[in-house]
Design an enzyme around this catalytic site. Structure first.
Site, PDB file in Angstrom:
ATOM      1  N   GLU A 178       5.811  -7.227  -0.996  1.00  0.00           N
ATOM      2  CA  GLU A 178       6.334  -7.123  -2.406  1.00  0.00           C
ATOM      3  C   GLU A 178       7.769  -8.303  -2.390  1.00  0.00           C
ATOM      4  O   GLU A 178       8.715  -7.834  -2.612  1.00  0.00           O
ATOM      5  CB  GLU A 178       6.761  -5.728  -2.819  1.00  0.00           C
ATOM      6  CG  GLU A 178       5.643  -4.962  -3.110  1.00  0.00           C
ATOM      7  CD  GLU A 178       5.917  -3.705  -3.551  1.00  0.00           C
ATOM      8  OE1 GLU A 178       7.358  -3.000  -3.887  1.00  0.00           O
ATOM      9  OE2 GLU A 178       5.173  -2.958  -4.152  1.00  0.00           O
ATOM     10  N   GLU A 379      -2.070  -1.927  -2.198  1.00  0.00           N
ATOM     11  CA  GLU A 379      -1.359  -0.761  -2.621  1.00  0.00           C
ATOM     12  C   GLU A 379      -1.893  -0.287  -3.883  1.00  0.00           C
ATOM     13  O   GLU A 379      -1.763  -1.173  -4.956  1.00  0.00           O
ATOM     14  CB  GLU A 379       0.212  -0.833  -2.594  1.00  0.00           C
ATOM     15  CG  GLU A 379       0.676  -1.076  -1.216  1.00  0.00           C
ATOM     16  CD  GLU A 379       2.535  -0.710  -1.203  1.00  0.00           C
ATOM     17  OE1 GLU A 379       2.722  -0.289  -2.277  1.00  0.00           O
ATOM     18  OE2 GLU A 379       2.821  -1.399  -0.257  1.00  0.00           O
TER      19      GLU A 379
HETATM   20  C1  BG6 Z   1       5.634  -0.157  -2.855  1.00  0.00           C
HETATM   21  C2  BG6 Z   1       6.226  -0.454  -1.668  1.00  0.00           C
HETATM   22  O1  BG6 Z   1       6.703  -0.536  -3.893  1.00  0.00           O
HETATM   23  O2  BG6 Z   1       5.486   0.961  -3.717  1.00  0.00           O
HETATM   24  C3  BG6 Z   1       5.901   0.761  -0.859  1.00  0.00           C
HETATM   25  O3  BG6 Z   1       5.424  -1.536  -0.935  1.00  0.00           O
HETATM   26  C4  BG6 Z   1       6.046   2.126  -1.645  1.00  0.00           C
HETATM   27  O4  BG6 Z   1       6.693   0.514   0.496  1.00  0.00           O
HETATM   28  C5  BG6 Z   1       5.384   2.052  -2.713  1.00  0.00           C
HETATM   29  O5  BG6 Z   1       6.243   3.221  -0.972  1.00  0.00           O
HETATM   30  C6  BG6 Z   1       5.356   3.521  -3.635  1.00  0.00           C
HETATM   31  O6  BG6 Z   1       6.748   3.649  -4.156  1.00  0.00           O
HETATM   32  P1  BG6 Z   1       7.488   4.853  -3.675  1.00  0.00           P
HETATM   33  O7  BG6 Z   1       8.852   4.577  -4.133  1.00  0.00           O
HETATM   34  O8  BG6 Z   1       6.517   5.986  -4.438  1.00  0.00           O
HETATM   35  O9  BG6 Z   1       7.289   5.310  -2.277  1.00  0.00           O
END
Ligand code: BG6
Length: 480
Positions: A178, A379
């Site tokens: 990201e 993701e």
């Molecule tokens: C992304 C990141 O922004 O979202 C992860 O690459 C992160 O590291 C994921 O864990 C989910 O976000 P959060 O804040 O719910 O953990």
């Protein structure tokens, strides 16, 4: 010939990141990373970053879910689901504890040898993020993270060491997780490390866009250098970017909303990937920098490096969408790094992220029309509270529903002609949340018995989504 579903060889899998699941923060020579200096929190009470460890606070990354000692059991579970790929990251400070050593830490390197060998034993392709929201904390203290140009050279030492060591085990590499996260204020902590001397809630880090954008420039140059170096020395490697795709729509057809949304999309969703894929700063950035008074210092040769280090494939995270408006009466909405305003057609997760499966189809089409290179969704997922039912099982039907709807829309995108090659939903094994530092926000197919007060025996359990995803993979996305 039209492609009606996921192509053969589609990489189904899941994703995790070192700092959020390995634990063992100071084991076998590892140095402290930025997340190792962060306490736990929740979405109502922000986590803190501290300049030194405080005895009265809990640091969730220190043990996390202890993948460091449980990787064999965990990878066996991924294999049981039928994973074809596993996206994980290497912890920079496990390899170079302060970032400045001249030789890598052998014990750190050996750990990832074991992890990748274990994946390959099951036919799981590792997809490796080189820097996932962590850097050695010593580099923050010494250089204010990525604000300094020095960090580029140190990052390249790290890249050369891991490329050499894992050249026979890893083919897919993502440079920075990201990378556009640094555009948002919280990115100073997560991504750019421009937080020297700051101690306090992560939501109150003094906003300094000048240092963040200078840092992002250095990351973009470092990314391009790593890509160029890999292409020249390891021609079998494939290198990708990684972008938060937090799409936004104009809230109304008011032309002012259309323009405001275009600006938002340009500077948040497209800016970094335009550079990483097309090899040059985009036209719209100049005006943005001028209006914000941001002056990026480029060294001689930077433009050439950016041109020569373009990526082979595009990757992104996708969780939610927002709306943009110039009208004052719109409701506010949370999101992954950036918020926006509420979309009356969408529902939100317990953390206020607006759930928008069709937005994924739209996003993939936009990305593919723009870049025409293969795409991975690395993701996606629903952060939710999980609890056991009376039968002792975790029936996470809400998570299945979220994932099913997103996979359906990915299938539509493939039918639209998008060259989608992988899907690795986030936090396939429960892990620590990046934004809030809590365990309660769970994403996994595998439940980890670990809670926000630090309690729990770390045992693993299969959730209902585990068996559901197993079928999805087995049927190559036909059975949803
Ligand atoms: C992304 C990141 O922004 O979202 C992860 O690459 C992160 O590291 C994921 O864990 C989910 O976000 P959060 O804040 O719910 O953990």
């Amino acid at each position: 010939m039209s492609k009606l579903s996921f192509p053969e060889g589609f990489l189904w899998g899941g994703a995790c990141a070192a700092n959020q699941f390995e634990g063992a923060w100071n084991v076998d020579g590892k140095g402290p990373s930025v997340p190792d200096m962060c306490t736990n929190g929740s979405h109502t009470s922000p986590k803190w970053i501290t300049v030194a460890h405080r005895a009265d606070r809990l640091y969730p990354s220190h043990e996390a879910v202890d993948f460091y000692h449980r990787y064999e059991e965990d990878i066996a579970l991924l294999a049981e689901m039928g994973f074809k790929a596993f996206r994980t990251s290497i912890s920079w400070s496990r390899i170079f504890p302060t970032g400045t050593e001249s030789e890598p830490n052998e014990k750190g390197l050996a750990f990832y040898d074991r992890v990748f060998e274990c994946c390959l034993k099951y036919g799981i392709e590792p997809i490796v993020t080189i820097s996932h929201y962590e850097m050695p904390y010593a580099l923050v203290e010494r250089f204010n993270g990525w604000e300094s140009r020095e960090t580029i050279g140190l990052f390249m030492n790290y890249c050369r060491s891991i490329f050499k060591r894992y050249s026979a085990k890893v083919k897919y590499w993502l440079t920075f997780n990201e990378i556009n996260g640094g555009i948002a204020p919280l990115g100073a902590l997560l991504s750019t490390g421009t937080i020297r001397g700051y101690e306090g809630p992560v939501t109150e880090i003094p906003d300094d866009p000048q240092s963040r954008f200078q840092a992002i420039h250095h990351q973009l140059v470092a990314s391009a250098m790593a890509v160029k170096y890999a292409h020249e020395n390891y021609p079998h490697f494939k290198l990708g970017n990684m972008n938060v795709f937090a799409a936004s729509y104009p809230l109304t057809p008011d032309p002012d909303d259309i323009i405001a949304n275009q600006k938002q999309m340009n500077m948040f969703c497209w800016f970094c990937s335009d550079i990483q894929v097309r090899g040059e700063y985009p036209h719209y950035a100049r005006r943005f920098f001028e209006e914000k008074g941001i002056d990026i210092k480029m060294a001689e040769g930077d433009r050439e490096i950016l041109r020569e280090g373009t990526v082979d494939f595009y990757t992104c995270s996708y969780y939610m969408t927002n709306c943009t408006t110039t009208h004052a009466d719109a409701g506010v909405s949370n999101g992954n790094l950036v918020g926006g305003c509420k979309n009356p057609y969408l529902k939100s997760s317990d953390w206020g992220w607006q759930i928008d499966p069709k937005g994924l189809r739209w996003s993939l089409n936009e990305i593919y029309s723009r870049y025409r290179i293969p795409i991975m969704v690395v993701e996606n997922g629903l952060g939710a509270f999980d609890k056991k039912d009376e039968d002792g099982k975790i029936n996470d039907t809400y998570r299945i529903e979220y994932l099913r709807q997103h996979i359906e829309q990915m299938k539509e995108a493939v039918r639209d002609g998008v060259d989608l090659i992988a899907y690795t939903p986030w936090g396939c094994i429960d892990l620590v949340s990046a934004s809030t530092g809590e365990m309660a926000k769970r994403y996994g197919f595998v439940f980890v018995n670990k809670f926000d007060d630090g309690s729990g025996d770390l045992s693993r359990e299969r959730k209902a989504s585990f068996y559901w995803y197993q079928k999805v993979i087995e049927s190559n996305g036909a059975e949803l």
